[in-house]
Structures are given as structure tokens and as C-alpha cells.
Design a protein around this motif. Structure first.
Motif, PDB file in Angstrom:
ATOM      1  N   UNK A  67       0.809  -1.304  -0.126  1.00 43.95           N
ATOM      2  CA  UNK A  67       0.107  -0.025  -0.045  1.00 43.95           C
ATOM      3  C   UNK A  67       0.765   1.389   0.162  1.00 43.95           C
ATOM      4  N   UNK A  68       2.184   1.245   0.102  1.00 36.92           N
ATOM      5  CA  UNK A  68       2.836   2.267  -0.036  1.00 36.92           C
ATOM      6  C   UNK A  68       3.577   2.493  -1.353  1.00 36.92           C
ATOM      7  N   UNK A  69       3.756   3.836  -1.701  1.00 35.27           N
ATOM      8  CA  UNK A  69       4.360   4.344  -3.087  1.00 35.27           C
ATOM      9  C   UNK A  69       5.800   4.322  -2.715  1.00 35.27           C
ATOM     10  N   UNK A  70       6.470   4.318  -4.063  1.00 32.08           N
ATOM     11  CA  UNK A  70       8.230   4.539  -3.874  1.00 32.08           C
ATOM     12  C   UNK A  70       8.780   3.199  -3.804  1.00 32.08           C
ATOM     13  N   UNK A  71       8.066   1.970  -4.029  1.00 31.79           N
ATOM     14  CA  UNK A  71       8.681   0.735  -4.089  1.00 31.79           C
ATOM     15  C   UNK A  71       9.152   0.381  -5.416  1.00 31.79           C
ATOM     16  N   UNK A  72      10.266  -0.035  -5.318  1.00 34.39           N
ATOM     17  CA  UNK A  72      10.912  -0.528  -6.833  1.00 34.39           C
ATOM     18  C   UNK A  72      11.823   0.516  -7.492  1.00 34.39           C
ATOM     19  N   UNK A  73      11.946   1.791  -7.041  1.00 31.27           N
ATOM     20  CA  UNK A  73      12.922   2.764  -7.563  1.00 31.27           C
ATOM     21  C   UNK A  73      14.232   2.356  -7.349  1.00 31.27           C
ATOM     22  N   UNK A  74      15.100   2.908  -8.114  1.00 28.51           N
ATOM     23  CA  UNK A  74      16.564   2.750  -7.992  1.00 28.51           C
ATOM     24  C   UNK A  74      17.220   3.078  -9.056  1.00 28.51           C
ATOM     25  N   UNK A  75      18.456   2.535  -9.332  1.00 26.94           N
ATOM     26  CA  UNK A  75      19.499   2.965 -10.498  1.00 26.94           C
ATOM     27  C   UNK A  75      20.287   1.709 -10.517  1.00 26.94           C
ATOM     28  N   UNK A  76      20.528   1.607 -11.741  1.00 29.77           N
ATOM     29  CA  UNK A  76      21.970   0.652 -11.859  1.00 29.77           C
ATOM     30  C   UNK A  76      23.138   1.074 -11.344  1.00 29.77           C
ATOM     31  N   UNK A  77      23.796   0.398 -10.587  1.00 33.48           N
ATOM     32  CA  UNK A  77      25.266   0.871 -10.068  1.00 33.48           C
ATOM     33  C   UNK A  77      26.075  -0.503  -9.888  1.00 33.48           C
ATOM     34  N   UNK A  78      27.335  -0.168  -9.866  1.00 35.60           N
ATOM     35  CA  UNK A  78      28.456  -1.287  -9.697  1.00 35.60           C
ATOM     36  C   UNK A  78      28.133  -2.065  -8.379  1.00 35.60           C
ATOM     37  N   UNK A  79      28.297  -3.241  -8.439  1.00 35.33           N
ATOM     38  CA  UNK A  79      28.063  -4.010  -7.249  1.00 35.33           C
ATOM     39  C   UNK A  79      29.265  -4.060  -6.064  1.00 35.33           C
ATOM     40  N   UNK A  80      28.727  -3.415  -4.785  1.00 34.68           N
ATOM     41  CA  UNK A  80      29.769  -3.330  -3.751  1.00 34.68           C
ATOM     42  C   UNK A  80      29.090  -3.646  -2.785  1.00 34.68           C
ATOM     43  N   UNK A  81      29.609  -3.899  -1.376  1.00 39.32           N
ATOM     44  CA  UNK A  81      28.860  -4.299   0.016  1.00 39.32           C
ATOM     45  C   UNK A  81      28.025  -3.005   0.344  1.00 39.32           C
ATOM     46  N   UNK A  82      26.951  -3.454   0.967  1.00 37.08           N
ATOM     47  CA  UNK A  82      25.985  -2.354   1.447  1.00 37.08           C
ATOM     48  C   UNK A  82      24.521  -2.902   1.015  1.00 37.08           C
ATOM     49  N   UNK A  83      24.227  -4.014   0.437  1.00 33.53           N
ATOM     50  CA  UNK A  83      22.949  -4.276  -0.113  1.00 33.53           C
ATOM     51  C   UNK A  83      22.122  -5.170   0.734  1.00 33.53           C
ATOM     52  N   UNK A  84      22.578  -5.135   2.190  1.00 30.69           N
ATOM     53  CA  UNK A  84      21.754  -5.816   3.155  1.00 30.69           C
ATOM     54  C   UNK A  84      20.644  -5.019   3.518  1.00 30.69           C
ATOM     55  N   UNK A  85      20.131  -5.604   4.782  1.00 31.50           N
ATOM     56  CA  UNK A  85      18.969  -5.046   5.513  1.00 31.50           C
ATOM     57  C   UNK A  85      19.348  -3.732   5.777  1.00 31.50           C
ATOM     58  N   UNK A  86      18.413  -2.864   5.618  1.00 32.28           N
ATOM     59  CA  UNK A  86      18.864  -1.338   5.907  1.00 32.28           C
ATOM     60  C   UNK A  86      19.152  -0.464   4.632  1.00 32.28           C
ATOM     61  N   UNK A  87      19.202  -1.147   3.421  1.00 29.82           N
ATOM     62  CA  UNK A  87      19.369  -0.457   2.163  1.00 29.82           C
ATOM     63  C   UNK A  87      18.147   0.335   1.683  1.00 29.82           C
ATOM     64  N   UNK A  88      18.552   1.441   1.000  1.00 26.37           N
ATOM     65  CA  UNK A  88      17.327   2.249   0.486  1.00 26.37           C
ATOM     66  C   UNK A  88      17.715   2.737  -0.770  1.00 26.37           C
TER      67      UNK A  88
END
Length: 300
Positions: A67-88
């Protein structure tokens, strides 16, 4: 005037050349709930995974509740650490956390198994989410037919992620068209469907339907699927069994893989240690990413 004509001619040639060139990139989708989010600590990573992985790109969709908006937005970036819980994420920037999931070791291992291939990852997962709407909680539901208050559920957030990711035809900004070729689905989820009993008993049916829909989203009916088998920490807070009907879900996962000719299961999770009642330890996420890659590569 002659110099101007030559310049315009070269510009036109380069434009045509850019339009004709294409770069094929293998695409993998990572989805599920919290153990796909990733609760490993970056400080615990081996040196081989602490740096940017050149040549590997990730679109990590911003995670929000139903029911919330803003889900699924993002951008392509080179992979690096930090994609765990708490990522936005926003449409222009990733907000990295101090955690990681399976994406780092998966990308490294799949490149070793499939040398010379460029890698792209789409990730959208959300901790606590269930497939069955009868197990709905404030985390969210993957049932495509679940309407909630606004009709937006986790499946919709996933679709938004894929749509936003696929809208970019040049994910590495090298002025060469990128063609993303779906190669596999990694799914780590099921704990939230392990209670009540009726929901757990429906898990095989629900899992099959959802994986069929995810495959269809990537236009590939036989796209390989690797399921991470759920386990239990047997934490004393829950009288030794966190997921009351977890055995039903585990059997459903085994049944799904057995019946599907293009699926595999990662069972190593049964030996993993827990950092809390629900989540694996840091080294287990490294091991899980490797296991996902090897299981996927083994699907004929």
C-alpha cells in the motif's frame, strides 16, 4: 563547409554504429524475505568481497510495505557491499547499509563458473513477507491478488522494480545498448508462511504460482529457479521451534523442485548458525551465495 560535412558525416556514422552495437548481459533476480535481504555485517566479509566488483551491476529496488508508494525505484550501480537490510534507494542514489546478503558471493562465484560473461542483478526482497494472504502481517504479501487498502502488494513492488530496471538500455553508461538476458531466479523465503498450519500446507501451490509469474515477468517460462530451503534456529525464546509448521514448508520446497524440471534447492542452510532467532550469521550469507551460484549452474 567541407570540414563541416565531414564532421556531420562522422557524427551520423557514430550514431548508427551506437545503434547497431549491443552488449549481452546475463541477468539474475534475487527475491524473498529477510534472509535474502541479508543480515551479514560488512566488517565480517573476507577481503575478496570487500571491494567493488567491476563489471557486475545491480539494480536494488527500494523496499516498502504493501500500500506504500515508492517501491521498486532505484538505479543501476556497480556491485559493492551494502545491499543488506537497511539499504534504500532513490532514482538517482543508493543508500547503502552496513549489511550484505548473498549478492556478493553469488556474483563472484557465478562469474567463476561462467567466465567471460557480464553480470547484472535485480534485487527486490522484503523481510517478514509471506506469499499467502492468510499469513498477512505489516511486512507485506506476495499474493498478486491481495488488495489490502490500495491494491499495492509485494508482487506489485517487484513488478515496479523490474520495470524500472529494464527501462535503462545502457546500465553501464558506455553508450552501447545493453541486452539483459534472464538466466535465473534465486528465492529465499518461506518462514512467514510456516504458520498457521493451513497456510503452510498451501505453500507448494503458492510457491509454484508465484515462480511461474516471476518467470513470465522475465519472458522465460523455463527460467531456472533456485530455492533456498528454510531452516530453524530452535531458539529457546520460542520453546525450541521458531517456525511451528516449518517442516511443511520445507517439504513443499522439496516437492516443488522435484516436480519442476528447471529448479534446484540449496539444502546447506540446514547446517547454518544463527545470529538471532531468525537470521543467519555473516559467514553463512557468503556460503549461501556460493551455494546459489553452484546450484543454478548445475541446472541442465
Amino acid at each position: 563547409m567541407k570540414r563541416l560535412k565531414i564532421t556531420l558525416g562522422l557524427l551520423a556514422y557514430s550514431t548508427v554504429l551506437f545503434a547497431q552495437k549491443k552488449n549481452e548481459i546475463d541477468l539474475y533476480y534475487l527475491g524473498g524475505q529477510s534472509n535474502m535481504d541479508g543480515y551479514g555485517y560488512i566488517k565480517d566479509l573476507p577481503d575478496s568481497l570487500k571491494n567493488v566488483q567491476d563489471g557486475v551491476y545491480i539494480f536494488h529496488g527500494n523496499t516498502v510495505a504493501d500500500d506504500e508508494i515508492g517501491g521498486g525505484v532505484g538505479s543501476w550501480q556497480v556491485l559493492k557491499p551494502g545491499h543488506g537490510v537497511g539499504f534504500g534507494a532513490t532514482t538517482k542514489k543508493n543508500n547503502y547499509s552496513d549489511r550484505f546478503g548473498v549478492e556478493l558471493s553469488f556474483a563472484k562465484r557465478i562469474q567463476e563458473l561462467r567466465p567471460g560473461r557480464s553480470i547484472a542483478i535485480i534485487k527486490y526482497s522484503r523481510g517478514g513477507t509471506a506469499i499467502d494472504s492468510a499469513a498477512i502481517n505489516h511486512f507485506g504479501c506476495w499474493d498478486p491478488d491481495y488488495n489490502g487498502k490500495t491494491g499495492i502488494n509485494q508482487y506489485d513492488q517487484f513488478l515496479a522494480t523490474v520495470k524500472n530496471a529494464m527501462a535503462d538500455g545502457d546500465i553501464d553508461d558506455d553508450r552501447v545498448q545493453d541486452v539483459l538476458i534472464p538466466r535465473g531466479i534465486l528465492w529465499m523465503q518461506g518462514e512467514s508462511d510456516a504458520n498457521p498450519e493451513a497456510v503452510a500446507l498451501r505453500y507448494e501451490e503458492n510457491l509454484k504460482r508465484l515462480m511461474d509469474l516471476v518467470r513470465a515477468t522475465f519472458w522465460t517460462d523455463d527460467l531456472p529457479v533456485v530455492i533456498g530451503k528454510i531452516s530453524d534456529s530452535h531458539h529457546e525464546r520460542y520453546d525450541g521451534l521458531v517456525w511451528k509448521y516449518g517442516d511443511y514448508v520445507r517439504q513443499a520446497q522439496e516437492n516443488y523442485v522435484k516436480k519442476d524440471g528447471r529448479a534446484a534447492i540449496v539444502r546447506q542452510t540446514e547446517t547454518y548458525q544463527y545470529s538471532d532467532p531468525w537470521h543467519y550469521q555473516s559467514d553463512n550469507y557468503v556460503q549461501l551465495g556460493i551455494a546459489f551460484a553452484e546450484a543454478l549452474d548445475g541446472i541442465e
